[in-house]
Design an enzyme around this catalytic site. Structure first.
Site, PDB file in Angstrom:
ATOM      1  N   HIS A 198      -2.389  -1.481   2.487  1.00  0.00           N
ATOM      2  CA  HIS A 198      -2.704  -2.912   1.643  1.00  0.00           C
ATOM      3  C   HIS A 198      -2.481  -2.935   0.482  1.00  0.00           C
ATOM      4  CE1 HIS A 198      -5.144  -6.429   1.235  1.00  0.00           C
ATOM      5  NE2 HIS A 198      -4.939  -6.766   2.523  1.00  0.00           N
ATOM      6  N   PRO A 199      -1.761  -4.174   0.141  1.00  0.00           N
ATOM      7  CA  PRO A 199      -1.132  -4.362  -1.430  1.00  0.00           C
ATOM      8  C   PRO A 199      -2.341  -4.577  -2.221  1.00  0.00           C
ATOM      9  CG  PRO A 199      -0.889  -6.360  -0.102  1.00  0.00           C
ATOM     10  CD  PRO A 199      -1.468  -5.345   1.077  1.00  0.00           C
ATOM     11  N   CYS A 200      -3.630  -4.682  -2.089  1.00  0.00           N
ATOM     12  CA  CYS A 200      -4.703  -5.202  -2.900  1.00  0.00           C
ATOM     13  C   CYS A 200      -4.806  -4.199  -4.184  1.00  0.00           C
ATOM     14  CB  CYS A 200      -5.942  -5.113  -2.210  1.00  0.00           C
ATOM     15  SG  CYS A 200      -6.640  -3.776  -1.543  1.00  0.00           S
ATOM     16  N   ARG A 201      -4.129  -3.254  -4.220  1.00  0.00           N
ATOM     17  CA  ARG A 201      -4.312  -2.550  -5.513  1.00  0.00           C
ATOM     18  C   ARG A 201      -2.986  -2.190  -6.135  1.00  0.00           C
ATOM     19  NH1 ARG A 201      -8.754   2.086  -4.743  1.00  0.00           N
ATOM     20  NH2 ARG A 201      -8.578   2.127  -6.981  1.00  0.00           N
TER      21      ARG A 201
END
Ligand SMILES: [Zn+2]
Lengths: 256, 720
Positions: free
Chosen positions: A196-199
């Site tokens: 997931h690219p959230c960070r």
């Protein structure tokens, strides 16, 4: 465009630009990346496949590592109330009986002495598929991946990890990318695992900042890949960074 | 390793040339694409289809020689991956397993072999030598079970007497100088550029001490003016040092057919070209000196082989079960499980998910609270959810009860219990939900109007007793106080964990009922019998080891162990059934603030999960608001007795209270009467006024002595 964004975000144009540079280098290094265009659209993604021989531990208890109180087998999460296991086993038995019974008329094949003996051994071949896409909502690259047997059966995440790194979970927990989800590939519509690219922005910011401070060109996608790749068993050869290559135009210097 | 054993085989004086067969390699996307093709294009069409695979000569040592098909296999004119050679194939996709079984495999192979033979006869194979490397794929796709049956064939024409080697094979680096190797690489790359490709399957070569020349196969006559020494190159996917891969096999037949009369031996370069960590090498390519066998002139098509063995090494098809990755229902399940596991991996490593997921939950009430509890349970991966409700969905419900829609209200309205099950299954097919459209008899609501009503009540009670027995946790989510009485009694008697949620206008209570210690069989003195009792270390919530820590010297409302905690009725000094006096909570849900049911429903589930994480389960000591600063008893934190919420202040408190020995629902005398008299006792309760229970428990006496007062005066019964 905000200054902040141009520093840390990745727009479509820059993404393609970074991908082109990565492809050029990959071509020189024969690292196997290719551009897969989606039919009838401008969109596409970087793709690489790799084959590895792994020793499969079918009794993998990876899921329960480091979890002292867990002593029961991890079955209930996968239990199928509607489909009793018994029925599944029967189906499997029938199926393998089916394939066993279909020998048909190919009995003289054994006479072929032009074939060398190939021992399979205890190892199993796994194919890995890695895709790099652009996340428009996060303005970052995203890594999709899956692993499958030579028969084309995708592995569960536990199987993937137990086959790639014994200490995988540790690495993942200590890395800034500890969110993996099962997602439909946005362009193919098939199930893939996704980091997931959230960070992503969080760990890319210092990298980009350092490069900007040193007036050093940086390929966002490549820098990002060298961080996230190893987490899922995808190694990025050092030569990418030592190789002389043309720099992408620094995005902050663009007129818009 | 494979290469060593085969080296031992070929070092026998016979020096027979043996080929490494192709192993079929299918990418996951291939089956997805085949499924799409079958559903959208082929449908029932069984006619052969053209498909495409590829092979690669750059694998590291030890990998099997593969022919790979990916999702693009159906686009025959599409690009081939860089530096790979394409192979065209014929797909026979049958409509039935029976057709798959009975397809004449020998005939398929012979047909394909004949085409190769014809191409060798004509000039076709010279011009396009990729014809030499063809394959057949026989499939049957069972799209109900996502089982795929398949069998590959890589047709190869055979020399009747086999093929002999003149000498042991050698690695290129043993034969060629570094300069020659560099020249060879350059010549190959040059040929690729000239032909605008990145891989050439077959080629001819001539070399001197410092030059290498390379041309395509079709230039033979111009290239080899004399036939003293002929070197043929083949792009070789094999990694074994003593064996060539399959693509050489049909080439040798072509050479023997066309030039066999002029050639005795032929030198074959098995061209292998790999790059490791950015550095390229071809010196591990292998050179074979082959004695070209004679092929009888004008002979018929030679014998052919090629059906792939299955993983057991037997001649037979393969089956791959892809339900895990293609069945949307299974995908949903693994996605849900994965998300929950992530929570554990990342945040709460000691979280026992299985305990939560496997908990069987009975939801009494499928209204605002029931809907919200069910959704939160699904979020936790709980699979077994059962609803009991006798109401129908009305027009006011869908906006507050998230499992229902406008359509559900039409025609008198669907049964809530059944509609809720339907919706849960739509949200997540992996759920195992059941619904019971039935009423729960209540104190002060007589059931003795007729024989029919009496026996109906008896059946309802039996059903409820059965349901409570079959589940692990009972949620009380009704909208009347009285209807909570019967399940409270039954669950207390059966030692089932009860989680109770009730709403006021802007207040709520979520509580667990005290879990009574297991009834001790009178014949076995506690702790005395050592021969039959289990070991002392049992920590399972369902079977506490008989002893619950005694609490001594504790203040009245702190450190109350789970078995001493009160139930919903313990604070009452009036029996249920009196609808005029006690209506602080349990008003019609429609008069509570709309967010309240979501908050309380979610808290009820979270409380259950926290209880399950405690080693003592329902016997856990009640945490109170004072414990907020202390070390939490579970990985998820506190395990309170009650959560009382005040929406007006956006505040929750965590009171704990003792079981009341005159409680109208959980006191020993009530449980004793229920257990001894069963339905007779219960029907007395239903048919009598509330004084029946008050007399039984001694409340009547209490009333006379003290002024009734409620500890928690939360909200009065305001007019609606
Ligand atoms: Zn009570």
């Amino acid at each position: 465009m905000m200054h902040e964004m141009s520093m840390c975000g990745l727009d479509e144009k820059n993404f393609y630009c970074c991908c082109q540079l990565l492809l050029q280098q990959s071509e020189q290094l024969r690292d196997g990346w290719s551009w897969e265009a989606v039919q009838g659209s401008e969109e596409g993604y970087l793709k690489k496949t790799a084959l590895r021989s792994v020793v499969i531990d079918s009794s993998s208890v990876w899921d329960h590592e480091g979890c002292g109180s867990d002593s029961e087998p991890h079955t209930s999460c996968h239990s199928q109330p509607d489909q009793p296991d018994e029925e599944e086993e029967q189906a499997a038995a029938v199926a393998s009986g089916d394939t066993d019974s279909i020998k048909g008329d190919i009995d003289d094949e054994d006479e072929d002495d032009g074939v060398c003996a190939v021992s399979e051994g205890s190892s199993q071949m796994l194919q890995y598929e890695y895709h790099i896409l652009l996340s428009c909502s996060y303005s970052t690259p995203v890594l999709y991946f899956r692993a499958f047997t030579l028969e084309g059966r995708s592995l569960s995440l536990e199987e993937v990890w137990s086959s790639v790194h014994p200490n995988f979970r540790l690495r993942l927990q200590n890395s800034p990318l500890n969110t993996i989800t099962l997602q439909e590939h946005p362009l193919l519509g098939q199930p893939f695992f996704m980091l997931h690219p959230c960070r992503t922005e969080e760990f890319m910011r210092p990298v980009l900042q350092a490069a900007q401070d040193q007036h050093r060109p940086v390929n966002y996608v490549l820098s990002w890949l060298s961080v996230v790749g190893p987490v899922v068993g995808l190694d990025v050869p050092l030569q990418y960074s030592t190789q002389l290559h043309p720099a992408p135009p620094p995005s902050s210097g663009k007129p818009d | 390793m494979a290469s060593e054993t085969s080296e031992a085989v070929s070092s026998t004086p016979d020096l027979k040339l043996q080929f490494a067969p192709f192993s079929s390699a299918l990418e996951a996307g291939f089956w997805h694409q085949l499924t799409q093709k079958k559903l959208n294009d082929y449908r029932l069409d069984e006619s052969p289809k053209c498909i495409k695979g590829y092979y690669y000569n750059g694998d590291p040592l030890g990998l099997p020689t593969r022919l790979t098909l990916e999702f693009s296999a159906f686009e025959v004119d599409g690009p081939t991956p860089a530096r790979c050679c394409p192979a065209t194939g014929t797909l026979y996709n049958t409509n039935t397993l029976d057709a798959f079984k009975t397809t004449d495999k020998k005939a398929l192979l012979e047909k394909e072999a004949k085409e190769i033979w014809d191409a060798i006869h004509s000039e076709a194979a010279l011009k396009d030598p990729s014809i030499l490397c063809k394959f057949i794929l026989l499939t049957f796709a069972d799209l109900k079970k996502y089982h795929f049956y398949y069998w590959f064939c890589f047709p190869a024409l055979c020399f009747p007497e086999g093929i002999k080697l003149v000498q042991q094979p050698s690695a290129l680096e043993q034969v060629f100088s570094a300069k020659q190797i560099a020249a060879l690489q350059e010549a190959y790359d040059g040929m690729c550029i000239k032909r605008e490709t990145t891989a050439v399957p077959y080629f001819l070569m001539k070399y001197t001490d410092d030059t290498v020349q390379m041309v395509p196969l079709e230039d033979w006559d111009m290239f080899f003016t004399d036939t003293k020494k002929v070197t043929v190159g083949v792009y070789d996917p094999c990694t074994l040092s003593q064996h060539p891969g399959w693509p050489l096999r049909n080439l040798l037949v072509l050479l023997a057919y066309r030039w066999g009369s002029k050639l005795d031996t032929v030198e074959v370069l098995c061209f292998r070209d790999r790059t490791l960590q950015g550095s390229r090498s071809i010196q591990h390519s292998v050179i074979f000196q082959i004695k070209l066998p004679a092929l009888p002139l004008n002979s018929a098509c030679p014998k052919s082989v090629g059906w792939e063995k299955n993983p057991k090494g037997a001649m037979g098809p393969r089956m791959v079960n892809l339900s895990e990755c293609m069945d949307p229902k299974r995908l949903a399940e693994s996605s849900v499980d994965l998300n929950l596991k992530l929570m554990r991996w990342r945040l709460v490593p000691s979280l026992d998910l299985d305990k939560v997921v496997s908990t069987k939950c009975l939801l009494l009430g499928a209204g605002t609270l029931g809907c919200n509890v069910a959704r939160t349970l699904m979020g936790w991966g709980v699979r077994r959810i059962t609803f009991v409700d006798n109401a129908k969905i009305s027009f006011s419900n869908p906006v507050r009860q998230p499992l229902y829609e406008f359509e559900d209200c039409l025609g008198g309205g669907k049964s809530k219990a059944l509609a809720a099950v339907e919706r849960l299954t739509k949200i997540f097919p992996g759920v195992n939900a059941e619904g019971y459209n039935m009423s729960i008899p209540m104190p002060g609501h007589p059931v003795n109007f007729s024989e029919a009503t009496l026996s109906q009540a008896q059946r309802d009670i039996e059903q409820l007793e059965k349901l409570i027995s079959e589940h692990d946790v009972v949620f009380l989510l009704m909208d009347t106080r009285e209807s909570r009485w019967l399940p409270t009694v039954i669950a207390a008697s059966k030692r089932k964990l009860v989680v109770n949620a009730a709403l006021g206008f802007d207040t709520f209570v979520v509580m667990r009922h005290g879990l009574k210690t297991p009834a001790v069989s009178p014949s076995v003195p506690a702790g005395a019998d050592s021969s039959t009792s289990c070991s002392s270390a049992s920590s399972s919530s369902s079977t506490p080891a008989g002893s619950v820590p005694a609490v001594q010297g504790s203040s009245l409302f702190s450190n109350i162990p789970g078995h001493k905690l009160g139930c919903y009725f313990c604070n009452d000094v009036v029996a249920p059934g009196d609808s005029t006096r006690d209506r602080t909570l349990d008003q019609q849900c429609t008069v509570s603030r709309p967010g309240l049911a979501m908050i309380a429903g979610a808290l009820a589930v979270e409380m259950m999960v926290s209880i399950l994480q405690h080693s003592e389960g329902g016997y856990a000591v009640a945490s109170s608001s004072d414990d907020r600063m202390n070390e939490p008893p579970t990985s998820l934190g506190l395990v309170p007795h009650q959560i009382r919420g005040f929406l007006s202040r956006f505040d929750n408190v965590l009171p704990a209270s003792l079981a009341f020995d005159k409680c109208t629902a959980c006191s020993p005398i009530v449980l004793d009467h229920y257990e001894r008299e069963g339905f007779n006792f219960l029907s007395n309760v239903f048919n009598s006024s509330h004084s029946f229970l008050e007399d039984l428990t001694g409340l009547t006496l209490l009333h006379q002595e003290t002024q009734a007062a409620e500890i928690w005066d939360m909200s009065d019964d305001e007019s609606i």
